[in-house]
Design a protein around this motif. Sequence first.
Motif, mmCIF file in Angstrom:
data_model
loop_
_atom_site.group_PDB
_atom_site.id
_atom_site.type_symbol
_atom_site.label_atom_id
_atom_site.label_comp_id
_atom_site.label_asym_id
_atom_site.label_seq_id
_atom_site.Cartn_x
_atom_site.Cartn_y
_atom_site.Cartn_z
ATOM 1 N N LEU A 1 2.244 1.470 -3.482
ATOM 2 C CA LEU A 1 1.198 1.886 -4.421
ATOM 3 C C LEU A 1 0.928 3.378 -4.322
ATOM 4 C CD1 LEU A 1 -1.046 1.114 -6.447
ATOM 5 C CD2 LEU A 1 -2.528 0.667 -4.488
ATOM 6 N N TRP A 2 1.015 3.927 -3.115
ATOM 7 C CA TRP A 2 0.752 5.353 -2.920
ATOM 8 C C TRP A 2 1.778 6.209 -3.664
ATOM 9 C CZ3 TRP A 2 -3.343 7.861 -1.387
ATOM 10 C CH2 TRP A 2 -3.234 9.206 -1.019
ATOM 11 N N ARG A 3 2.996 5.701 -3.824
ATOM 12 C CA ARG A 3 4.033 6.446 -4.545
ATOM 13 C C ARG A 3 3.724 6.558 -6.029
ATOM 14 N NH1 ARG A 3 9.457 3.440 -3.290
ATOM 15 N NH2 ARG A 3 10.142 4.887 -4.922
ATOM 16 N N TYR A 4 3.058 5.553 -6.593
ATOM 17 C CA TYR A 4 2.812 5.514 -8.033
ATOM 18 C C TYR A 4 1.332 5.615 -8.375
ATOM 19 C CZ TYR A 4 7.637 3.922 -8.160
ATOM 20 O OH TYR A 4 8.994 3.833 -8.014
ATOM 21 N N VAL A 5 0.550 6.200 -7.472
ATOM 22 C CA VAL A 5 -0.887 6.282 -7.725
ATOM 23 C C VAL A 5 -1.179 7.198 -8.910
ATOM 24 C CG1 VAL A 5 -1.224 8.195 -6.094
ATOM 25 C CG2 VAL A 5 -3.130 6.636 -6.608
ATOM 26 N N ASP A 6 -0.345 8.228 -9.138
ATOM 27 C CA ASP A 6 -0.584 9.135 -10.267
ATOM 28 C C ASP A 6 -0.384 8.451 -11.606
ATOM 29 O OD1 ASP A 6 -1.107 11.179 -8.525
ATOM 30 O OD2 ASP A 6 0.951 11.936 -8.510
ATOM 31 N N GLU A 7 0.496 7.431 -11.658
ATOM 32 C CA GLU A 7 0.738 6.725 -12.907
ATOM 33 C C GLU A 7 -0.321 5.663 -13.183
ATOM 34 O OE1 GLU A 7 3.281 7.483 -10.836
ATOM 35 O OE2 GLU A 7 4.022 9.039 -12.189
ATOM 36 N N LEU A 8 -1.182 5.370 -12.206
ATOM 37 C CA LEU A 8 -2.163 4.305 -12.365
ATOM 38 C C LEU A 8 -3.572 4.823 -12.592
ATOM 39 C CD1 LEU A 8 -0.977 1.936 -9.480
ATOM 40 C CD2 LEU A 8 -0.445 1.734 -11.905
ATOM 41 N N VAL A 9 -3.905 5.954 -11.957
ATOM 42 C CA VAL A 9 -5.285 6.440 -11.974
ATOM 43 C C VAL A 9 -5.562 7.177 -13.286
ATOM 44 C CG1 VAL A 9 -6.939 7.955 -10.837
ATOM 45 C CG2 VAL A 9 -5.340 6.604 -9.471
ATOM 46 N N MET B 1 -2.253 -4.270 -14.479
ATOM 47 C CA MET B 1 -2.326 -4.047 -13.034
ATOM 48 C C MET B 1 -1.873 -5.287 -12.267
ATOM 49 S SD MET B 1 -3.341 -0.961 -12.707
ATOM 50 C CE MET B 1 -3.736 -0.957 -10.972
ATOM 51 N N MET C 1 0.821 -1.202 0.000
ATOM 52 C CA MET C 1 0.000 0.000 0.000
ATOM 53 C C MET C 1 0.860 1.259 0.000
ATOM 54 S SD MET C 1 -3.152 -0.856 -0.219
ATOM 55 C CE MET C 1 -2.516 -2.110 -1.348
ATOM 56 N N GLN C 2 1.951 1.216 0.756
ATOM 57 C CA GLN C 2 2.869 2.353 0.756
ATOM 58 C C GLN C 2 3.543 2.515 -0.602
ATOM 59 O OE1 GLN C 2 6.486 2.106 0.854
ATOM 60 N NE2 GLN C 2 6.873 4.285 1.216
#
Length: 632
Positions: free
Chosen positions: A35-43, A52, A32-33
């Motif tokens: 994923l939070w770093r790369y959330v901009d590249e996924l959403v 995914m 989760m930590q």
Amino acid sequence: MLRIKKLDIFIVKSFLMLFIGTFFICLFIFMMQFLWRYVDELVGKGLEMSVMAQFFFYSALTLVPVSLPLAVLLASLITFGNFGERYELLAMKAAGISLLKIMRPLAFFVCGLVGVSFYFQNVVGPIAQAKLGTLILSMKQKSPELDIPEGVFYSEIKDYNLKVAKKDRKTGMLYDVLIYNMKDGFENAHIIYADSGRLEMTADKQHLWLHLYSGDLFENLKAQSMKSQNVPYRRESFREKHTLIEFDSDFNMADESIMSNQSSAKNMAMLQTSIDSMKVLGDSIGRQYYREVAEGNFRPSYGLSKEDTVKIERADIQEYNVDSLYAAASLTQKQKVISSAASRAENVSSDLSFKKYTMENNDYAIRKHKTEWHKKITISLSCLLFFFIGAPLGGIIRKGGLGMPVIVSVLVFIIYYIIDNTGYKMARDGKWVVWMGMWTSSAVLAPLGIFLTYKSNKDSVVLNADAYINWFKKIVGIRSVRHIFKKEVIIHDPDYARLTGDLEQLSAECKAYAAKKRLEKAPNYFKLWMASEDDNEVMAINEKLEALVEEMSNTKSATLIGALNNYPVISVSAHVRPFHIYWLNLAAGVIFPIGLFFYFRIWTFRVRLAKDMERIIKNNEQIQFIIQKINK
């Protein structure tokens, strides 16, 4: 021959079930930590489920070595905390099994985990890091899914800024459309306003098909002269306008070779090979730069002809007055000399800056490869270190479940992370030696694990809060109060006839002691540190008092029980020198601030002891009166 006992199987089973649960919990938290770093590249990019799934799978593989140490720490804390809370640890020790023997099967199991962690670090990790890095780079390069918001400018389409006042999600129609086409540059932007419009994706997902209705187009025309004050523009009104816009929305996987130079994508053999290659490259570049500097800009004859060079080599600079030569030159010559010197200095500075950057970049790459090489070993060994911290801590705390063990494990892991991250950054930036920075966390945790294992094996109260509270009370001078209760079963009644005489004798001894010691007066500072004997008189008084209290506590009289609780608890050593070692007392007396603190502390306790003597005498008189009533 190694024999596996039922107790070993029980311990391993208890640990294994907790370890599996805590491992997946820790892995989930780290994911989760991550994923939070790369959330901009996924959403908002319309990535497929297969992409995914690859992202989560490769990220989980890279986070396995980091999750193992925390899982071992938490599982060992909970396991031995449960053993202590359920008195199973006490039963094992009562059977003659030491803590080290209890930990032995788990130590072998954790050694296996160290091997698994190293395998993931050295074999699986580099492959997963290369694939994950390639996947993240590909996701960053993918165009976002087309979802135009209302009322704000949308700039995700290359060279276009688009704003719509309202849109119909059912029909896909856009209303009050304003478009800035900056394909020809910001100064030559094409502005389009339309009453309505529609955007559609082509079948190959490489273009957008734009339909506009009832609008105007404004376009700047290039001026014929740079001095023109007014720039003409062209206006075009239209009922319908259709155009194609390049918009690549497909997901294209990048080449994995782009990650081949990353230190995290190499195993230890590849890292060592890269380090050796970069060292050879750095040495060759450094020697070449040295020759260029020595034979280039810093050469005295740089930029001069052969004849001028010979003249300069033969000439003596002391024979010339440079300032007068410069002053005698014309203004044009002075300007030429200054410009030439400034230009030469800037060229030399730029050249040296480039050489410095090249060498520092090579050194940085070498240090990063070295830190990665050591990291594969230190993270693997941290599993074993955390086990020898968590297991003794669980045996000392003796609290199971997810309460206290989670708090303690998180605190220990945070301390480890801070030390490890600090050492890593110091080593990477060249401020510390690489091996020292990378092994700092292990050097801190290893003595802590040895200390806790030793204390837990000796049943120490190192983490017992009551022991520290009692020590603090002793230092401050807070003493406990008597709590004597009436006994339900009494075997021997007190000898009241003898007790009266014993109380009178105790009162006489207290009066004699108080008069002899002169407790209320300030003690002699120098004699205080020279004394090397204990106060045997007050010890005798205290023993006699406790014996009388113990005997009188067998009474059936509630009044007498209440009077016994009025006796003070005497501190027999608080009013004498602080240490039992003679030279420590002398050292405390010589170091004036420390000696002064102990001096006033001892004086305070002497005054309190004098009041205790008076209190004992007064309470003896009250108890004698109560005994007389009992005898009647």
